[in-house]
Scaffold this motif. Structure first.
Motif, short mmCIF file in Angstrom:
data_model
loop_
_atom_site.label_atom_id
_atom_site.label_comp_id
_atom_site.label_asym_id
_atom_site.label_seq_id
_atom_site.Cartn_x
_atom_site.Cartn_y
_atom_site.Cartn_z
N ASP A 59 -34.11 -0.33 26.37
CA ASP A 59 -34.87 0.21 25.24
C ASP A 59 -35.13 -0.53 23.93
OD1 ASP A 59 -36.06 1.84 23.29
OD2 ASP A 59 -34.53 3.71 23.90
N ARG A 60 -36.12 -1.37 23.70
CA ARG A 60 -36.13 -2.18 22.48
C ARG A 60 -35.60 -1.26 21.11
NH1 ARG A 60 -41.73 -3.90 24.14
NH2 ARG A 60 -41.29 -5.57 25.72
N LYS A 61 -36.00 0.09 21.11
CA LYS A 61 -35.62 0.79 19.81
C LYS A 61 -34.36 0.60 19.56
CE LYS A 61 -37.84 4.84 19.45
NZ LYS A 61 -38.27 6.11 19.95
N ILE A 62 -33.27 0.82 20.72
CA ILE A 62 -31.96 0.53 20.65
C ILE A 62 -31.56 -0.92 19.69
CG2 ILE A 62 -29.41 0.55 21.55
CD1 ILE A 62 -30.48 2.31 23.49
N SER A 88 -40.08 -14.80 13.27
CA SER A 88 -40.76 -13.82 14.12
C SER A 88 -39.70 -13.26 15.13
CB SER A 88 -42.06 -14.62 14.69
OG SER A 88 -41.72 -15.53 15.57
N HIS A 89 -38.93 -13.99 15.69
CA HIS A 89 -38.02 -13.52 16.64
C HIS A 89 -37.09 -12.43 15.97
CE1 HIS A 89 -38.22 -16.51 19.76
NE2 HIS A 89 -37.83 -15.76 20.70
N VAL A 90 -36.80 -12.67 14.61
CA VAL A 90 -35.97 -11.61 14.19
C VAL A 90 -36.67 -10.30 13.86
CG1 VAL A 90 -34.77 -11.23 12.06
CG2 VAL A 90 -34.50 -13.31 13.22
N THR A 146 -41.99 -6.52 20.52
CA THR A 146 -42.10 -7.30 21.63
C THR A 146 -40.67 -7.76 21.79
OG1 THR A 146 -42.31 -9.28 20.39
CG2 THR A 146 -44.24 -7.99 20.99
N GLY A 147 -40.32 -8.14 23.20
CA GLY A 147 -38.99 -8.60 23.68
C GLY A 147 -38.81 -9.97 23.03
#
Length: 126
Positions: free
Chosen positions: A3-6, A40-42, A50-51
């Protein structure tokens, strides 16, 4: 299921906590530079859009002193940070040696450490 939200929520919270620790607001650019990842990763990780790569997640976990399990939601505990657990290069070296030992070598090393601790304790009492 991941879950990306976590991860996004935890990264945002950790950045705020780290900001308080250093006494100034840390921007995503600050974190990116310190963790050697792209801004952009951060931003993508904190936004949950996005992952991010495993390498970037690893570097962020190292920078913040938390586990990847915690960042990804597999653990509810941040655990003790590696920086708190291992104080210096000598301790890291000892830990690497310990991990490379077999059971017999570990038992012998533990025995030596116990004797040294006993000597230290009796010297402190004197």
């Amino acid at each position: 299921m991941f879950d990306r939200k976590i991860m996004a929520e935890r990264l945002q919270a950790i950045r705020l906590r780290k900001s308080a620790e250093v006494g100034r607001k840390l921007t995503q650019a600050d974190v990116a530079a310190a963790a050697d990842v792209s801004r952009s990763h951060v931003a993508n990780a904190e936004g949950g859009k996005t992952g991010i790569s495993v390498e970037a997640a690893f570097k962020l976990a190292q920078f913040y002193g938390v586990s990847l399990d915690y960042l990804t939601g597999l653990s509810v505990s941040e655990l003790q940070s590696a920086r708190d657990m291992v104080k210096d290069a000598d301790e890291r070296s000892l830990l690497r040696m310990w991990r490379a030992m077999n059971d017999g070598e570990r038992a012998a090393m533990a025995s030596v450490a116990e004797r040294l601790a006993e000597k230290s304790g009796s010297a402190d009492a004197a």
